[in-house]
Design a protein around this motif. Structure first.
Motif, short mmCIF file in Angstrom:
data_model
loop_
_atom_site.label_atom_id
_atom_site.label_comp_id
_atom_site.label_asym_id
_atom_site.label_seq_id
_atom_site.Cartn_x
_atom_site.Cartn_y
_atom_site.Cartn_z
N ALA A 68 2.76 11.28 -6.25
CA ALA A 68 1.48 10.70 -6.64
C ALA A 68 0.39 11.76 -6.69
O ALA A 68 -0.41 11.82 -7.62
CB ALA A 68 1.09 9.57 -5.68
N GLN A 69 0.39 12.63 -5.68
CA GLN A 69 -0.63 13.68 -5.63
C GLN A 69 -0.45 14.69 -6.77
O GLN A 69 -1.43 15.16 -7.35
CB GLN A 69 -0.59 14.39 -4.27
CG GLN A 69 -1.08 13.51 -3.12
CD GLN A 69 -0.94 14.17 -1.76
OE1 GLN A 69 -0.17 15.12 -1.60
NE2 GLN A 69 -1.67 13.67 -0.78
N SER B 256 6.36 4.25 -4.19
CA SER B 256 5.43 5.37 -4.22
C SER B 256 5.86 6.51 -3.30
O SER B 256 6.23 6.28 -2.14
CB SER B 256 4.02 4.91 -3.81
OG SER B 256 3.11 5.99 -3.80
N ASN C 106 1.66 5.47 -8.36
CA ASN C 106 0.29 5.86 -8.01
C ASN C 106 -0.32 4.95 -6.94
O ASN C 106 -1.34 5.27 -6.36
CB ASN C 106 -0.62 5.85 -9.24
CG ASN C 106 -1.98 6.45 -8.98
OD1 ASN C 106 -2.09 7.63 -8.65
ND2 ASN C 106 -3.03 5.64 -9.11
N ASN C 107 0.32 3.82 -6.69
CA ASN C 107 -0.18 2.85 -5.71
C ASN C 107 0.27 3.26 -4.31
O ASN C 107 1.39 2.98 -3.90
CB ASN C 107 0.32 1.44 -6.04
CG ASN C 107 -0.16 0.96 -7.39
OD1 ASN C 107 -1.19 1.41 -7.89
ND2 ASN C 107 0.59 0.05 -8.00
N ASP C 108 -0.61 3.90 -3.58
CA ASP C 108 -0.27 4.39 -2.25
C ASP C 108 0.21 3.25 -1.35
O ASP C 108 -0.42 2.20 -1.26
CB ASP C 108 -1.48 5.06 -1.59
CG ASP C 108 -1.84 6.37 -2.25
OD1 ASP C 108 -1.00 6.92 -2.97
OD2 ASP C 108 -2.97 6.86 -2.02
N GLY C 109 1.34 3.49 -0.67
CA GLY C 109 1.86 2.51 0.26
C GLY C 109 2.88 1.55 -0.33
O GLY C 109 3.55 0.84 0.42
N ARG D 216 4.29 10.03 -1.87
CA ARG D 216 2.96 10.64 -1.75
C ARG D 216 2.87 11.96 -2.52
O ARG D 216 1.89 12.22 -3.22
CB ARG D 216 2.61 10.87 -0.28
CG ARG D 216 1.22 11.48 -0.07
CD ARG D 216 0.88 11.57 1.39
NE ARG D 216 0.74 10.26 1.98
CZ ARG D 216 -0.37 9.53 1.92
NH1 ARG D 216 -1.43 9.99 1.29
NH2 ARG D 216 -0.42 8.34 2.50
N SER E 158 10.21 8.91 -7.18
CA SER E 158 9.36 7.73 -7.38
C SER E 158 9.94 6.73 -8.35
O SER E 158 10.70 7.07 -9.27
CB SER E 158 7.97 8.16 -7.88
OG SER E 158 7.31 8.92 -6.89
N TYR F 73 -5.55 -1.41 -5.53
CA TYR F 73 -5.08 -0.12 -6.00
C TYR F 73 -5.99 0.43 -7.09
O TYR F 73 -6.21 1.64 -7.18
CB TYR F 73 -3.64 -0.23 -6.51
CG TYR F 73 -2.68 -0.68 -5.45
CD1 TYR F 73 -2.40 0.13 -4.35
CD2 TYR F 73 -2.05 -1.92 -5.53
CE1 TYR F 73 -1.52 -0.28 -3.36
CE2 TYR F 73 -1.16 -2.33 -4.56
CZ TYR F 73 -0.89 -1.52 -3.47
OH TYR F 73 -0.03 -1.94 -2.50
N GLU G 129 -9.21 1.63 -5.38
CA GLU G 129 -8.95 2.91 -4.72
C GLU G 129 -8.94 4.04 -5.75
O GLU G 129 -9.45 5.14 -5.48
CB GLU G 129 -7.61 2.86 -3.98
CG GLU G 129 -7.64 1.99 -2.73
CD GLU G 129 -6.25 1.76 -2.16
OE1 GLU G 129 -5.27 2.35 -2.70
OE2 GLU G 129 -6.12 1.00 -1.19
#
Length: 224
Positions: free
Chosen positions: A209-210, A204, A197-200, A206, A192, A43, A46
């Motif tokens: 996070a974005q 999380s 922030n850890n995709d998947g 999306r 959330s 993470y 990434e």
């Protein structure tokens, strides 16, 4: 592609490793990425790649090298226990000094920003008050931030928390921070939990996070 570099703490001269990535396209500044308690895991790498793609030179220090060189743990019970023990053993002064070393490595090329997650979120808040040379800081779900509300940031800071975070009472923390620092934006993300922030990851979302990443990038660019 990130490479591994070595930096030295101004506190004790300890040599620690860090991931380093050059900016893609015109350089926008430098970004320091501070890990969760699980080390420089996938993470973090990434996140380093994301900031590099946006035109930032990135340094992500391996914060627990004093405890175990190159430590990376799984997001499981054993990884959590080991990471938490290393965080406690690392103390308060070491992470601040390591952040200073990262700032010193970047500051001659332009503005330096910092983003930190979980353990790194608390380090980020402390660094905003104690590390000279930071232009702006974004702190994600730092469990120790509310307890450090008496610190006065020396640069613009924003904070992010998940509504569903079982470890951090978002409203209570936001109230504490807003009372002490009404000029510090505190964002709560309704869909959330911790580590969003850890995709998947299960906690999380999306869109959340974005949005948090956009707010962070906007903060950095506004203070470039």
């Amino acid at each position: 592609m990130a490479e591994t570099i070595t930096l030295r703490s101004p506190l004790d001269g300890f040599a620690f490793t860090a991931l380093h990535a050059a900016p893609q396209g015109p350089r926008q500044g430098g970004v320091i990425v501070i890990q969760e308690i699980f080390g420089l895991d996938s993470y973090v790498t990434e996140d380093v790649a994301r900031w590099s793609a946006l035109g930032f030179e990135v340094i992500a220090p391996s914060m627990f090298d004093r405890q175990q060189k190159g430590f990376i743990a799984g997001h499981d019970e054993q990884g959590y226990a080991t990471g938490l023990a290393y965080a406690r053993a690392n103390g308060v002064e070491n992470p601040v000094a390591d952040v200073q070393a990262c700032v010193d490595a970047l500051k001659d090329k332009g503005p330096v920003f910092l983003v930190g997650y979980c353990y790194g979120g608390t380090v980020a808040w402390r660094a905003a008050a104690q590390v000279p040379g930071l232009a702006a800081v974004s702190s994600y779900y730092g469990s120790g931030v509310a307890g450090l509300a008496d610190l006065v940031p020396a640069c613009p800071v924003i904070c992010h928390f998940g509504r569903k975070d079982a470890h951090i009472p978002a409203d209570q923390v936001a109230e504490t921070l807003q009372k002490a620092h009404p000029d510090v934006p505190v964002y709560i993300y309704e869909q959330s939990g911790h580590g969003f922030n850890n995709d998947g990851r299960p906690d999380s979302n999306r869109e959340d996070a974005q949005l948090a990443r956009k707010r962070t990038a906007d903060l950095f660019r506004a203070n470039a």
